[in-house]
Design a protein around this motif. Structure first.
Motif, mmCIF file in Angstrom:
data_model
loop_
_atom_site.group_PDB
_atom_site.id
_atom_site.type_symbol
_atom_site.label_atom_id
_atom_site.label_comp_id
_atom_site.label_asym_id
_atom_site.label_seq_id
_atom_site.Cartn_x
_atom_site.Cartn_y
_atom_site.Cartn_z
ATOM 1 N N ASP A 66 0.828 -1.193 0.000
ATOM 2 C CA ASP A 66 0.000 0.000 0.000
ATOM 3 C C ASP A 66 0.873 1.256 0.000
ATOM 4 N N VAL A 67 1.908 1.261 0.814
ATOM 5 C CA VAL A 67 2.818 2.401 0.848
ATOM 6 C C VAL A 67 3.556 2.536 -0.485
ATOM 7 N N GLU A 68 3.935 1.425 -1.082
ATOM 8 C CA GLU A 68 4.616 1.489 -2.376
ATOM 9 C C GLU A 68 3.687 2.027 -3.464
ATOM 10 N N THR A 69 2.420 1.703 -3.380
ATOM 11 C CA THR A 69 1.460 2.244 -4.339
ATOM 12 C C THR A 69 1.321 3.746 -4.168
ATOM 13 N N VAL A 70 1.320 4.205 -2.924
ATOM 14 C CA VAL A 70 1.236 5.647 -2.672
ATOM 15 C C VAL A 70 2.491 6.344 -3.200
ATOM 16 N N LEU A 71 3.633 5.699 -3.096
ATOM 17 C CA LEU A 71 4.865 6.284 -3.632
ATOM 18 C C LEU A 71 4.902 6.256 -5.155
ATOM 19 N N LEU A 72 4.126 5.392 -5.755
ATOM 20 C CA LEU A 72 4.127 5.276 -7.209
ATOM 21 C C LEU A 72 3.367 6.417 -7.882
ATOM 22 N N PHE A 73 2.347 6.954 -7.243
ATOM 23 C CA PHE A 73 1.541 8.008 -7.863
ATOM 24 C C PHE A 73 2.331 9.280 -8.169
ATOM 25 N N PRO A 74 3.111 9.831 -7.231
ATOM 26 C CA PRO A 74 3.882 11.023 -7.604
ATOM 27 C C PRO A 74 4.916 10.742 -8.688
ATOM 28 N N LEU A 75 5.455 9.538 -8.678
ATOM 29 C CA LEU A 75 6.445 9.183 -9.695
ATOM 30 C C LEU A 75 5.801 9.160 -11.079
ATOM 31 N N LEU A 76 4.597 8.623 -11.170
ATOM 32 C CA LEU A 76 3.902 8.609 -12.461
ATOM 33 C C LEU A 76 3.519 10.013 -12.903
ATOM 34 N N THR A 77 3.167 10.866 -11.947
ATOM 35 C CA THR A 77 2.823 12.244 -12.286
ATOM 36 C C THR A 77 4.045 12.990 -12.821
ATOM 37 N N SER A 78 5.179 12.798 -12.155
ATOM 38 C CA SER A 78 6.394 13.469 -12.636
ATOM 39 C C SER A 78 6.854 12.882 -13.963
ATOM 40 N N MET A 79 6.537 11.635 -14.205
ATOM 41 C CA MET A 79 6.918 10.994 -15.464
ATOM 42 C C MET A 79 6.209 11.660 -16.644
ATOM 43 N N THR A 80 4.960 12.050 -16.454
ATOM 44 C CA THR A 80 4.215 12.676 -17.550
ATOM 45 C C THR A 80 4.645 14.112 -17.783
ATOM 46 N N THR A 81 5.165 14.793 -16.762
ATOM 47 C CA THR A 81 5.528 16.198 -16.946
ATOM 48 C C THR A 81 6.976 16.381 -17.359
ATOM 49 N N LEU A 82 7.901 15.574 -16.831
ATOM 50 C CA LEU A 82 9.325 15.790 -17.116
ATOM 51 C C LEU A 82 9.777 15.120 -18.405
ATOM 52 N N LEU A 91 11.489 4.940 -12.656
ATOM 53 C CA LEU A 91 10.209 4.244 -12.642
ATOM 54 C C LEU A 91 10.390 2.764 -12.964
ATOM 55 N N THR A 92 11.228 2.463 -13.936
ATOM 56 C CA THR A 92 11.474 1.071 -14.308
ATOM 57 C C THR A 92 12.127 0.304 -13.162
ATOM 58 N N MET A 93 13.093 0.901 -12.499
ATOM 59 C CA MET A 93 13.756 0.247 -11.368
ATOM 60 C C MET A 93 12.789 0.043 -10.198
ATOM 61 N N PHE A 94 11.952 1.045 -9.937
ATOM 62 C CA PHE A 94 10.975 0.938 -8.858
ATOM 63 C C PHE A 94 9.998 -0.205 -9.135
ATOM 64 N N LEU A 95 9.496 -0.281 -10.354
ATOM 65 C CA LEU A 95 8.560 -1.350 -10.698
ATOM 66 C C LEU A 95 9.243 -2.711 -10.715
ATOM 67 N N LEU A 96 10.510 -2.758 -11.091
ATOM 68 C CA LEU A 96 11.256 -4.012 -11.070
ATOM 69 C C LEU A 96 11.446 -4.512 -9.635
ATOM 70 N N ILE A 97 11.753 -3.604 -8.718
ATOM 71 C CA ILE A 97 11.881 -3.986 -7.305
ATOM 72 C C ILE A 97 10.547 -4.495 -6.770
ATOM 73 N N LEU A 98 9.457 -3.826 -7.132
ATOM 74 C CA LEU A 98 8.124 -4.291 -6.714
ATOM 75 C C LEU A 98 7.817 -5.671 -7.274
ATOM 76 N N LEU A 99 8.154 -5.885 -8.527
ATOM 77 C CA LEU A 99 7.886 -7.174 -9.163
ATOM 78 C C LEU A 99 8.708 -8.286 -8.521
#
Length: 115
Positions: A66-82, A91-99
């Motif tokens: 649940d905490v990792e999901t909450v941390l994922l939202f700002p990362l996805l938001t910054s991904m669309t703007t930057l 983002l890829t490393m974060f999702l790989l660690i989750l997987l």
């Protein structure tokens, strides 16, 4: 104007409370409904009953994901703007660690509710 808004809000609240009080149904309560409820256990039962460790492991795993999901939202938001390579790599490393964590828990059957 501000005083009028405050008076209208207070009067509307009082009217709604009065309507609730007039319309509400309050049945006769039994003594068991007035006792405290502690995680499904009776407060008068033996305090040393064993707890299932599987339940606590599942709850901790839920909180971690649940905490990792909450941390994922700002990362996805910054991904669309930057739109930078570094953000995409992060983002890829974060999702790989989750997987990897999810596969480890699945392989060790930590996600099974019933043993």
């Amino acid at each position: 104007m501000m005083l009028l808004s405050l008076l209208m809000a207070l009067s509307l609240s009082m009217i709604m409370l009065l309507i609730y009080w007039l319309v509400s149904y309050s049945p006769a309560y039994s003594s068991s409904k007035l006792t405290s409820f502690e995680c499904g256990y009776s407060p008068l039962s033996l305090p040393r009953r064993p707890f299932s460790v599987r339940y606590f492991i599942l709850v901790v795993l839920f909180l971690v994901f649940d905490v990792e999901t909450v941390l994922l939202f700002p990362l996805l938001t910054s991904m669309t703007t930057l739109e930078s390579v570094a953000t995409g790599l992060m983002l890829t490393m974060f999702l790989l660690i989750l997987l990897v964590g999810l596969l480890y828990e699945w392989y060790n059957s930590m996600l099974e509710w019933v043993m």
